[in-house]
Design a protein around this motif. Sequence first.
Motif, short mmCIF file in Angstrom:
data_model
loop_
_atom_site.label_atom_id
_atom_site.label_comp_id
_atom_site.label_asym_id
_atom_site.label_seq_id
_atom_site.Cartn_x
_atom_site.Cartn_y
_atom_site.Cartn_z
N CYS A 113 0.82 -1.21 0.00
CA CYS A 113 0.00 0.00 0.00
C CYS A 113 0.85 1.25 0.00
N LEU A 136 2.07 2.85 2.58
CA LEU A 136 1.87 3.74 3.71
C LEU A 136 3.17 4.01 4.47
N GLY A 195 6.11 4.22 3.34
CA GLY A 195 6.86 5.25 2.63
C GLY A 195 6.26 6.62 2.83
N GLU A 196 4.92 6.65 2.92
CA GLU A 196 4.26 7.95 2.97
C GLU A 196 4.39 8.64 4.32
N VAL A 197 4.78 7.91 5.35
CA VAL A 197 4.96 8.58 6.64
C VAL A 197 6.44 8.76 6.97
N CYS A 198 7.32 8.26 6.12
CA CYS A 198 8.74 8.26 6.47
C CYS A 198 9.34 9.67 6.40
N LYS A 209 7.57 5.39 12.79
CA LYS A 209 6.26 5.79 12.28
C LYS A 209 5.69 4.74 11.33
N VAL A 266 1.99 2.76 11.31
CA VAL A 266 1.01 2.96 10.25
C VAL A 266 0.72 1.68 9.48
N CYS A 267 1.60 0.70 9.56
CA CYS A 267 1.42 -0.50 8.73
C CYS A 267 0.13 -1.22 9.10
N PRO A 268 -0.78 -1.43 8.14
CA PRO A 268 -2.06 -2.07 8.47
C PRO A 268 -1.94 -3.57 8.70
#
Lengths: 202, 344
Positions: A61, A63, A65-68, A101, A105-107
């Motif tokens: 997904c 995610l 990467g998107e919060v890093c 983070k 965030v990982c689902p």
Amino acid sequence: MKRRSFLKNIVVGTATLATVMLPYGVSRLLAPGIKIPKRNYLRPPGALKNDAEFVVACIGCGLCGEVCPPRCIRFHGRDGGAKVNTPYIDAAEKGCILCSKCIDVCPTNALTTTPIEKVDMGIAEIDRSACYPWVDQGICGACVSICPLGDKAISFKMWNQYRPYVRYGCVGCGLCVEVCPHPSKPIWIVDRSQEDVAKHAV
Amino acid sequence: MSRRSKPFFVWRHLNKLRWVTLTLVFLMLILLPLLHVYQTYVAARAYDLLPLSEKQLYDTMELITAPFVSDPASELDAIKGNTWSGTFWGFKLSDPLAVVGQIAAAQSIYWPFFLTALIPIAFTVIFGRFFCGWICPATFLYELNTNLGAWLHWAGLKTGNMHFDRRMKYGVLAAGLALSMLTGSVMVAAVYPPAILGREIYYAIALGGFGSGMIFFLGTLLFDLLVARRGFCRYVCPGGALYSLIGRYRVVRIRRIVESCNDCAKCNAVCEFGLDPLRDNFGQECNNCTACIAICPTDALDFTIRLTDYPYQGPGHLGRQYRGQKKKQGSTSATPCGQKAEAL
């Protein structure tokens, strides 16, 4: 008659070639795997130990990467095969700052909650034949000063203030690789199972 | 005339709301990576080191977010992700296909992840394949693509209008899940446009370039344009197949009010999924997009709460065919067929 001899020649030729090449093929099969030290792909912190399990758990997904915050997490492309769209960290490009983070965030269970000291992305290894202080080409200490875990992970040799060595507290975040000023990156993250560190740390 | 029921007037305008939703979702997919890039700059305190274009990006994002957050580096983490899997203030939502694909790959269920798909599944049980019409970022582009096809057609160019078996996508879903099981990796994501689009937009903005998925997506656009109108969603999409299966007995459906229908068939022409509202044949694949409600000139389509579609109610009462029948009946005598149409 001519055709028959022609076919015979082909069969004999092929057989000769196969016999001659056989030792080479056998030796290639039996030869130990050649280690390719270039560009190792670290998994983000808290990743499942077994990489096959990680690929199963990850849904790609993006995610993590998107919060890093340092944007160090990148994603395997088509070249990754079954690993496609799973995250990796190329320490030479950018190291992980261990902010965890991505774990939050990982689902899925691909990145599982892990305290920072228990993270296992690998362990740093210093090539003492290239590192500047180790070959007496000046003082550096970049890897030691950047390390987020401090003295537990990397420190200087007592008898020579500027020669770094890795300790078992290292979690393999790769910041030292990122900052290493040497063009050939004599510090590198290796698998903890490779056990080269003990050899080097003495 | 009085017994003709009129649909609630708002339903006619839901299609506009749907376009607003689709646009918003798509813009969010572009905005979130930009915000992430901005966050990384903030976290690195790197403003002075940035080149001019990046500074402009920084300033723009600061302008957008400044009224809402005081600490962008951490507070902007509230909304993250894409339609494949996302998080809203710590509340995680995932695509059911992600969960099903992951279950297939792992051959076991990780419950915390399964729960993230529960709300989408519940909505799908109620509203059917609503994701495809209302949220899917690929739908936004596919519908624009359909419009482009209509313009090209109007300009005299040939666009594809082939028809395939609709059940093909269930095969794709099954094959994708089987492949996920064999390879141990969520392979369905590789042929699922919203997942592809979500991550490719992120790659393009934050990581410096599109991946291979974008080629596949452009291929589907061309397929829709040149081979079959909206062909990917109709015949191939594994997610669409899963949503159709979950929403098979959806509660909220569109129905035809036979008394108001004049058989103009505009609903059939406008239906993106090639369904047959004119003959009450919505089936499990209707995504409640309300395009047919919006275009109906006689307000003959309405929402209803039912678990199955109405059986075919006969030709519309305002249509020529029905009136012809009626005239014939009037001249001879009432036939059972006519009575049935009256009763409904």
